[in-house]
Design a protein around this motif. Structure first.
Motif, short mmCIF file in Angstrom:
data_model
loop_
_atom_site.label_atom_id
_atom_site.label_comp_id
_atom_site.label_asym_id
_atom_site.label_seq_id
_atom_site.Cartn_x
_atom_site.Cartn_y
_atom_site.Cartn_z
N VAL B 69 0.67 -1.46 0.26
CA VAL B 69 0.28 -0.07 -0.09
C VAL B 69 0.97 1.24 0.05
O VAL B 69 0.20 2.80 -0.81
CB VAL B 69 -1.05 0.04 1.12
CG1 VAL B 69 -1.20 1.21 1.19
CG2 VAL B 69 -1.83 -1.14 1.34
N THR B 91 -7.90 -2.00 -6.49
CA THR B 91 -8.19 -2.08 -5.18
C THR B 91 -9.58 -1.00 -4.31
O THR B 91 -8.48 0.38 -5.12
CB THR B 91 -6.81 -2.39 -4.08
OG1 THR B 91 -5.90 -1.29 -4.38
CG2 THR B 91 -6.03 -3.55 -5.17
N THR B 92 -9.22 -0.99 -2.84
CA THR B 92 -9.83 0.03 -2.60
C THR B 92 -8.79 1.31 -1.92
O THR B 92 -9.04 2.36 -2.19
CB THR B 92 -10.14 0.07 -1.06
OG1 THR B 92 -11.88 -1.80 -1.41
CG2 THR B 92 -11.41 0.81 -0.25
N PRO B 93 -7.67 0.88 -1.57
CA PRO B 93 -6.73 1.44 -1.40
C PRO B 93 -6.24 2.19 -2.60
O PRO B 93 -5.84 3.84 -2.53
CB PRO B 93 -5.33 0.81 -1.16
CG PRO B 93 -5.84 -0.19 0.17
CD PRO B 93 -6.90 -0.35 -1.05
N TYR B 163 -7.08 -9.03 9.48
CA TYR B 163 -7.32 -8.65 8.86
C TYR B 163 -5.81 -7.49 8.09
O TYR B 163 -5.39 -7.15 9.14
CB TYR B 163 -8.65 -7.69 9.11
CG TYR B 163 -8.37 -7.30 10.23
CD1 TYR B 163 -7.68 -7.29 10.94
CD2 TYR B 163 -8.70 -5.44 10.12
CE1 TYR B 163 -8.02 -6.89 12.71
CE2 TYR B 163 -9.10 -5.38 11.53
CZ TYR B 163 -8.40 -5.24 12.54
OH TYR B 163 -8.95 -5.48 13.55
N ASN B 164 -6.15 -6.18 7.49
CA ASN B 164 -5.46 -4.81 7.58
C ASN B 164 -5.74 -4.03 7.92
O ASN B 164 -6.71 -3.58 6.89
CB ASN B 164 -4.58 -4.98 6.05
CG ASN B 164 -3.34 -3.86 5.55
OD1 ASN B 164 -3.77 -2.82 7.24
ND2 ASN B 164 -2.94 -3.91 4.56
N LYS B 166 -5.00 -1.31 8.06
CA LYS B 166 -5.11 0.05 7.56
C LYS B 166 -5.41 0.26 6.36
O LYS B 166 -5.70 1.26 5.71
CB LYS B 166 -3.34 -0.23 6.86
CG LYS B 166 -2.49 0.55 7.82
CD LYS B 166 -1.37 1.00 7.26
CE LYS B 166 0.04 1.44 7.74
NZ LYS B 166 0.87 1.11 7.25
N ASP B 167 -6.50 -0.62 6.02
CA ASP B 167 -7.82 -0.61 4.56
C ASP B 167 -8.91 -0.74 5.24
O ASP B 167 -8.99 -1.21 6.33
CB ASP B 167 -7.52 -2.63 4.04
CG ASP B 167 -8.01 -2.82 2.85
OD1 ASP B 167 -8.97 -1.59 2.83
OD2 ASP B 167 -7.11 -3.23 2.09
N LYS B 168 -9.49 0.04 5.11
CA LYS B 168 -11.04 0.23 5.43
C LYS B 168 -11.83 -0.74 5.13
O LYS B 168 -12.86 -0.60 6.16
CB LYS B 168 -10.98 1.88 4.44
CG LYS B 168 -11.16 3.13 5.44
CD LYS B 168 -11.42 4.46 4.65
CE LYS B 168 -11.16 5.65 5.44
NZ LYS B 168 -11.74 6.57 4.40
N SER B 169 -11.45 -1.50 3.57
CA SER B 169 -12.77 -1.93 4.11
C SER B 169 -13.09 -3.52 4.92
O SER B 169 -14.46 -3.60 4.95
CB SER B 169 -11.71 -3.15 2.60
OG SER B 169 -13.13 -4.01 2.14
N ARG B 194 -0.33 -6.17 8.74
CA ARG B 194 -0.34 -4.56 8.20
C ARG B 194 1.08 -4.54 6.96
O ARG B 194 0.92 -3.98 5.87
CB ARG B 194 -0.29 -3.68 8.90
CG ARG B 194 -1.11 -3.25 9.16
CD ARG B 194 -0.84 -1.98 10.35
NE ARG B 194 -2.13 -1.79 11.75
CZ ARG B 194 -1.85 -0.72 12.90
NH1 ARG B 194 -0.90 -0.27 12.38
NH2 ARG B 194 -2.65 -0.48 13.18
N ASP B 218 -9.99 -7.98 1.71
CA ASP B 218 -8.99 -7.22 2.09
C ASP B 218 -7.27 -7.79 1.04
O ASP B 218 -7.16 -9.12 0.80
CB ASP B 218 -8.41 -7.53 3.43
CG ASP B 218 -6.99 -7.26 4.24
OD1 ASP B 218 -5.93 -7.12 3.26
OD2 ASP B 218 -6.87 -6.98 5.53
#
Lengths: 289, 317
Positions: B69, B91-93, B163-164, B166-169, B194, B218
């Motif tokens: 990321v 991806t979302t990020p 899960y990460n 840092k990723d909102k999803s 992360r 994620d």
């Protein structure tokens, strides 16, 4: 003297070549225009009728299939688990439903099966779509509700209430409220328009588009102006189209199937002839100059 | 003769005026997760079927997934320098980064996918995104996926959730899942990872008494599914994943979308933008999803699933 002869010769040339060409081109253009317009409209009308029949056929077969399933399955006497499995299988079938809600004969929710939302058993039962269930009981038949949009994905939905009766007594025991998606109808409509600049759509009586090859148009809740107007009309993008409409009903719900084509594509032959004729005339005039 | 030549030139000029002037479009791709490359393949195939031939009508610039990321910003800058017609984010990020970097130039962005675009702040609303971003999302079915997993494993009590944060999803999903299990005798064990190093470390000391591994939407975790499969296959713990590609890679089950189909779906949105539509007015679409099982994984883990459930699923063999 020579300039007078030149003038006369030019005029003779104009009358001998350009004027007949203009007259001939105009007649040809008019004939082509009327024939092409007539043919396009006939083809469009045939398509609107065919699509209307396919959509009606889809809802009819859906209704028939569910009623048939209830008639061959001992649904009423089954356990909740079996009923759940039954609805789960129904909802998995080609993603045709958003939610299937089973209610008792008074319209109280027993449980639901949703494509995206899990069922919480501890939720208190609520009255589901009272008006529609009452109407289904009163008229003693499958009833279609109003068209509406999903609050999250903004897809159009229509509620259909099915009566589930006891096989022995024939008395009403449960009702099934099916939230029917329009994905299948979208497919029917998408497969209709294959010609350049042509589009097909399904709208309600107010011109709200509920099926179109481009889902964006539906999700945006696009309205088509002058929904029932046929022939040359301005479409939603303010461009001219040649349009055909066929109104049909599913139970008491009216819909319109519209097939329209951009005029440049609908009358392409006439436009090509016009450009060719103009080109020739310009060429002749330039030769004369 | 001279007149004839002039006439021909004028007529040719007029004809040229009526002919369509074709433009070569460029699409640049931004992603940090290799797992999402399948979506790009679907996107390219979708545009091809819509008449955009690669090398003739359209060019793609994709240097590959950044893998991290933190390196997205650098990759995004490189992409923007090329001033593409569209930025495709996988991806979302990546979508968040592209949004941030296009605040001034407003290059249209198509996300394929972004989970929960509304919650992540990518769009103002689903049917009218209101900015230079639109695309396809999928994030509606995660609680339903857990419900399906619990139907298959009714005795499951402990669910491992890497899960990460840092990723909102996956954070949004975690909250939804915690709410779902609130009044049930089920525990969700979150594990914040992360980076790849975090994943490696966490896999050395995974809790041994877990019943299901729930891989969320994620990108980091889903991209390292292979590592999770190696560990949990040995422990005979089934893994549920958010998309069918994961099941094809060996995960036990999914109730989710197909990344390829999602990419294919987003191609139509890109076509609209290339033809002049404003992304602010193109609604975000949802991908279709289906239940799927991996037969080999079922056999390997020795899990029996009832036919009542199997008939509703896509079987990956």
């Amino acid at each position: 003297m020579f300039s007078g002869i030149k003038k006369k010769l030019t005029l003779s040339f104009v009358f001998a070549s350009i004027v007949p060409l203009l007259i001939f081109s105009s007649i040809l253009l008019y004939t082509e225009y009327t024939v092409q317009k007539k043919q396009t409209l006939l083809l469009q009308e045939e398509k609107t009728i065919r699509v209307s029949q396919q959509i009606k056929g889809y809802f009819f077969s859906l209704e028939k299939e569910i009623n048939f399933l209830f008639s061959i399955t001992p649904f009423i006497s089954s356990t909740t688990q079996v009923k759940e499995q039954f609805l789960s299988k129904l909802i998995s079938k080609e993603n045709q439903f958003e939610r299937l809600t089973l209610v008792d004969k008074n319209g109280l929710e027993l449980f639901f099966y949703d494509r995206t939302i899990p069922f919480f058993e501890n939720k208190a039962p609520k009255q589901s779509n009272k008006t529609l269930t009452n109407q289904a009981i009163k008229e003693n038949k499958t009833i279609y509700g109003k068209l509406y949009f999903h609050d999250k994905n903004h897809e159009p939905l229509i509620d259909v209430v099915f009566l589930i009766k006891d096989i022995k007594t024939g008395l009403l025991k449960n009702m099934l409220i099916a939230q029917v998606r329009f994905k299948k109808v979208w497919q029917i409509v998408s497969n209709t328009s294959k010609l350049d600049g042509e589009e097909a759509m399904l709208t309600n009586t107010k011109g709200l588009i509920v099926a179109h090859k481009n889902p964006s148009v539906i999700i945006k809740k696009t309205h088509i102006p002058n929904v029932n107007k046929k022939g040359f009309v301005k479409n939603r993008n303010n461009t001219w189209v040649l349009k055909s409409v066929n109104e049909f009903t599913i139970q008491n719900k009216s819909f319109n199937v519209i097939v329209q084509q951009h005029i440049y594509d609908a009358l392409s032959l006439s436009f090509n002839t016009f450009i060719l004729a103009m080109g020739l005339i310009i060429l002749l005039l330039l030769q004369m100059a | 003769m001279k007149k004839l030549l002039v006439s021909i030139l004028i007529v040719a000029g007029l004809m040229y005026f009526f002919l369509e002037n074709k433009k070569m479009y460029t699409v640049s791709v931004l992603s940090h997760a290799k797992v999402a490359d399948v979506s790009f393949k679907g996107f390219k195939d979708g545009l091809k079927d819509l008449g955009f031939i690669e090398g003739v009508d359209i060019d793609y610039f994709y240097a590959g997934a950044t893998g991290n990321v933190n390196t997205l910003q650098e990759a995004s800058q490189k992409i923007i320098e090329k001033t593409p017609d569209i930025i495709l984010t996988l991806t979302t990020p990546a979508a968040l980064q592209a949004k941030k970097d296009t605040l001034e130039n407003k290059i249209p962005i198509v996300f394929a996918p972004a989970s929960n675009p509304l919650g992540a702040g990518l769009v103002k609303s689903i049917n009218a995104p209101g900015d230079n971003l639109t695309g396809v999302t999928f994030g509606l079915q995660e609680e339903k996926r857990l419900e399906w997993a619990l139907k298959v494993f009714p005795k499951a009590k402990k669910i491992y959730y890497p899960y990460n944060s840092k990723d909102k999803s996956p954070v949004v999903t975690l909250n939804k899942l915690l709410n779902f299990v609130k009044n049930r005798d089920i525990e969700i064990i979150p594990d914040d990872v992360r980076s790849l190093d975090d994943i490696k470390k966490s896999l050395v000391n995974v809790p041994k008494d877990i019943d299901i591994v729930f891989i969320s939407t994620d990108a980091l975790v889903a991209s390292n599914l292979k590592s999770y499969l190696e560990v949990f296959d040995q422990l005979k713990v089934p893994i549920t994943v958010p998309h069918r590609q994961g099941v094809e890679q060996g995960a036990f089950m999914s109730y989710g979308f197909s990344l390829y189909e999602l990419g294919y779906q987003s191609a139509r949105i890109a076509k609209e933008i290339l033809e002049g539509a404003n992304p602010a007015q193109i609604p975000v679409e949802n991908s279709e999803f289906k239940l799927s099982f991996n037969v080999k994984s079922m056999e390997k883990l020795g899990i029996q699933v009832s036919d009542d459930i199997l008939v509703q699923a896509v079987m990956v063999r």
